[in-house]
Design a protein around this motif. Structure first.
Motif, PDB file in Angstrom:
ATOM      1  N   LYS A  71     -11.466  57.011  27.106  1.00  0.00           N
ATOM      2  CA  LYS A  71     -11.202  58.312  26.306  1.00  0.00           C
ATOM      3  C   LYS A  71     -12.931  58.470  25.787  1.00  0.00           C
ATOM      4  O   LYS A  71     -13.516  57.517  25.490  1.00  0.00           O
ATOM      5  CB  LYS A  71     -10.405  57.859  25.027  1.00  0.00           C
ATOM      6  N   THR A  72     -13.086  59.730  25.446  1.00  0.00           N
ATOM      7  CA  THR A  72     -14.327  60.136  24.731  1.00  0.00           C
ATOM      8  C   THR A  72     -14.428  60.194  23.356  1.00  0.00           C
ATOM      9  O   THR A  72     -13.277  59.657  22.666  1.00  0.00           O
ATOM     10  CB  THR A  72     -14.630  61.701  25.192  1.00  0.00           C
ATOM     11  N   THR A  80     -14.311  66.908  27.762  1.00  0.00           N
ATOM     12  CA  THR A  80     -14.440  65.560  28.196  1.00  0.00           C
ATOM     13  C   THR A  80     -15.848  65.603  29.122  1.00  0.00           C
ATOM     14  O   THR A  80     -16.180  64.506  29.382  1.00  0.00           O
ATOM     15  CB  THR A  80     -13.458  64.720  28.845  1.00  0.00           C
ATOM     16  N   ALA A 102      -9.647  63.106  25.838  1.00  0.00           N
ATOM     17  CA  ALA A 102     -10.068  63.057  24.366  1.00  0.00           C
ATOM     18  C   ALA A 102      -9.002  62.260  23.693  1.00  0.00           C
ATOM     19  O   ALA A 102      -7.952  62.018  24.218  1.00  0.00           O
ATOM     20  CB  ALA A 102     -10.313  64.813  23.890  1.00  0.00           C
ATOM     21  N   SER A 107      -8.101  67.079  28.213  1.00  0.00           N
ATOM     22  CA  SER A 107      -9.188  66.770  28.859  1.00  0.00           C
ATOM     23  C   SER A 107      -9.474  67.954  29.639  1.00  0.00           C
ATOM     24  O   SER A 107      -9.082  68.515  30.524  1.00  0.00           O
ATOM     25  CB  SER A 107      -8.668  65.772  29.983  1.00  0.00           C
TER      26      SER A 107
END
Length: 128
Positions: A71-72, A80, A102, A107
């Motif tokens: 995950k960002t 992302t 995210a 995404s």
């Protein structure tokens, strides 16, 4: 950090020679809170006016982003990745097994001047 994996290139001129990146594979990266999972910048270190007058001309060949997960940070909402290949350069880049999300669950990968065989669905609007 700003990115888990990325490439910064400069357009030729203003003291910069031709940027060349070849045969680079980033693989098995688990993203944990980076702003972008993957990023390519075609006009690093210059202001936007210079970049408009001097489009990126880097030669990127054999660049692979493979098996990215995690995950960002969510800084860019559902975005992302940001892959901005120069309009005057070569962009032989591939993305495979990309499952980064995210925190919101989305995404999105922003792209500019990337090949149709990139390996992820792109949204226009990449910059850098």
């Amino acid at each position: 950090s700003t990115k888990a994996a990325g490439i910064k290139t400069y357009p030729t001129g203003n003291g910069h020679a031709m940027s060349t990146v070849s045969n680079v594979t980033f693989t098995g990266v688990v993203v944990d809170g980076c702003d972008y999972a993957i990023q390519i910048q075609s006009c690093y270190g210059e202001d936007s006016d210079y970049c408009v007058l001097n489009p990126g001309d880097a030669d990127l060949t054999g660049v692979v982003f493979d098996k990215f997960s995690g995950k960002t940070s969510g800084k860019y909402k559902a975005v992302t990745g940001n892959l901005d290949c120069g309009s005057l350069g070569t962009c032989d880049v591939k993305v495979s097994a990309y499952t980064v999300e995210a925190p919101s669950g989305g995404s999105e990968v922003l792209c500019a001047n990337t090949p149709s065989t990139l390996g992820v669905t792109c949204t226009a609007g990449a910059s850098g």
